[in-house]
Design an enzyme around this catalytic site. Sequence first.
Site, short mmCIF file in Angstrom:
data_model
loop_
_atom_site.label_atom_id
_atom_site.label_comp_id
_atom_site.label_asym_id
_atom_site.label_seq_id
_atom_site.Cartn_x
_atom_site.Cartn_y
_atom_site.Cartn_z
N ASP A 177 0.84 -1.20 0.00
CA ASP A 177 0.00 0.00 0.00
C ASP A 177 0.87 1.25 0.00
O ASP A 177 1.33 1.70 1.04
CB ASP A 177 -0.91 0.00 1.24
CG ASP A 177 -1.78 1.25 1.33
OD1 ASP A 177 -1.87 1.99 0.32
OD2 ASP A 177 -2.37 1.48 2.40
N LYS A 197 1.89 8.00 0.25
CA LYS A 197 2.36 8.08 1.63
C LYS A 197 3.72 8.77 1.66
O LYS A 197 4.49 8.68 0.71
CB LYS A 197 2.50 6.67 2.22
CG LYS A 197 1.16 5.98 2.50
CD LYS A 197 1.39 4.61 3.12
CE LYS A 197 0.08 3.83 3.25
NZ LYS A 197 -0.89 4.41 4.18
N ASP A 237 0.18 -4.88 4.65
CA ASP A 237 -1.22 -4.45 4.57
C ASP A 237 -2.16 -5.58 4.13
O ASP A 237 -3.33 -5.35 3.85
CB ASP A 237 -1.32 -3.24 3.62
CG ASP A 237 -2.47 -2.32 3.96
OD1 ASP A 237 -3.00 -2.42 5.08
OD2 ASP A 237 -2.84 -1.50 3.09
N ARG A 286 -11.08 -0.18 2.43
CA ARG A 286 -12.54 -0.27 2.52
C ARG A 286 -13.16 -0.50 1.14
O ARG A 286 -14.24 -1.09 1.05
CB ARG A 286 -13.09 1.00 3.21
CG ARG A 286 -12.86 2.27 2.46
CD ARG A 286 -13.03 3.49 3.34
NE ARG A 286 -11.86 3.71 4.20
CZ ARG A 286 -11.73 4.70 5.07
NH1 ARG A 286 -12.72 5.57 5.25
NH2 ARG A 286 -10.64 4.84 5.79
N1 BES Z 1 -3.25 0.42 5.38
C1 BES Z 1 -3.52 1.76 5.79
C2 BES Z 1 -3.71 1.88 7.31
C3 BES Z 1 -2.49 1.67 8.13
C4 BES Z 1 -1.76 2.74 8.57
C5 BES Z 1 -2.09 0.39 8.50
C6 BES Z 1 -0.63 2.55 9.34
C7 BES Z 1 -0.97 0.20 9.27
C8 BES Z 1 -0.23 1.27 9.69
C9 BES Z 1 -4.78 2.27 5.11
O1 BES Z 1 -4.95 1.83 3.80
C10 BES Z 1 -4.67 3.75 5.07
O2 BES Z 1 -3.81 4.26 4.40
N2 BES Z 1 -5.55 4.42 5.81
C11 BES Z 1 -5.57 5.84 5.89
C12 BES Z 1 -7.01 6.28 5.68
C13 BES Z 1 -7.16 7.76 5.45
C14 BES Z 1 -6.54 8.16 4.13
C15 BES Z 1 -8.64 8.09 5.47
C16 BES Z 1 -5.05 6.27 7.25
O3 BES Z 1 -5.37 5.63 8.24
O4 BES Z 1 -4.29 7.23 7.29
ZN ZN Z 2 -4.06 0.07 3.29
MN MN Z 3 -3.96 3.01 2.38
#
Ligand code: BES
Ligand code: ZN
Ligand code: MN
Length: 479
Positions: free
Chosen positions: A251, A258, A269, A332
Amino acid sequence: MSTIEITPEQKIEHSLSVRFVRNDAKDASIEQAVPFFKGGFLSTEFASLEGEPTLLVGLGSQPLDKFKVKEAAAKAVSEGRKRDFAALTLHIAPFLEAQNPETVRDLAEGALLGDYSLPCFGEKQEAAKEKPECRIYLSGIPSEYQEEAKSLCTEASCIAEGVRFARDMVNMPGNRLRPEDFARYVTEQMAGLNVEVECFHQDALREMGMHALLAVGDSSEFPPCLLVLRYRGMPDHSRITGLVGKSVTCDTGGYCLKAAASMTGIKGDMAGGAAVAGAVYALAKSGEKTNVTALLPMCENRISAGSLLPGDVISSYSGKTIEVLNTDAEGRLILADAVSYAVKNENVTELLDIATLTGAVAGLLGFTIGGVLCDSDSWYAEFKHAYEVSGERYLRIPYYEEHEKLIESKLADVKNVTKDCGTIGAGLFIRAFAEGTPWLHLDIAGTAWVESPIFAFQSAGATGAGVSTLYQLCRRSIS
Ligand code: BES
Ligand code: ZN
Ligand code: MN
């Protein structure tokens, strides 16, 4: 892979004896041989007792909960392994003083996980292959508990194998675990078990109209797929638990890229999918009387000409339209399609989804407690019982009608980000696709991975979070 068994013997030849020592109840012979050993929790000391090589493991003076029991057993095995012993006899009588033979399951699970090592490559891999497997014996079990202890030990072996498999998958570097690789590894893991495996590849997904999974998966030249595992341990029963695990093998965030510092661990992920696969493996291996259908939507989240852009509106398998405001909220999207598929095509009677979904859950609960959302009190009650048996930690997060507004979009049926309540919003987005099937959601973004071990039964990297609890939940899911 190490093995574990119950032994009626006092001592197995050529094995390292392990004695667990409470610091408030020291044995006179130990006191005499190692007067400086205080028995502090997880402190260790090697000694020669009655001519036998012996490892002392301190238990402190606190009451021993499931975590501490697992830690003590794990510590014993990892210390023994550091000294290159290939057989260990754990004298577990001190743990059975509370007359609770169930402790044997925790001891066995902890012991087996104490011998976990990371998948490695090249010369390191060659060296790891040389290492003999470890035989672990549990001794000191009263004869009236022997039979029960044996079956708990077998159960723990199945669970530990499931956990190790999940850890291996999560620890696997992204370039060695593309979506199709993950599907292949899981398929191989199920070989010889009573599990039907079906994989929908990219072309099939297009024909089916899995638009949300494809919208994320099309960001990469390594194509997405949907893996389905069907285990029928009780084929005449109509109850079928649906388990859906987020399986994003890498991811990057997509166009909502990121930051470099947030990229460590992006290979992990797919921990939700790994947990589901590990649990199905454990259930099938131990032949539990239950029915489970698992769905693992697998893809990468990257940047390409075909990637999602913030502001895009996509369709989904359910027919609902989705406004994508942040391409990093990809989990999601793929879970939505897998959940729809489960309720439309697999006759599941209740659903559980598990995902490394939001950074926010780690901000709220840290790295040892998973977040739960659920819309059915009876389904949640079963879950709570399961994690009390498995010894993982979870907390149910509340939500009310007002939170359902979080996912409303001006131009589509739902949107994939919410201004506030990140963990609740992500969960409710998935719930919008469950069509009224009792739903339970686990956010393991904080617990799937540890930079360095928090508990002695962990190792740096993947934890295998969820496997043991999903196993306990499903084995009891038919009443
Ligand atoms: N896989 C990530 C969540 C995550 C973050 C897992 C850190 C493990 C460690 C997910 O896909 C993500 O990026 N979520 C975002 C959502 C936001 C953009 C609404 C997040 O949590 O920042
Ligand atoms: Zn993710
Ligand atoms: Mn993500």
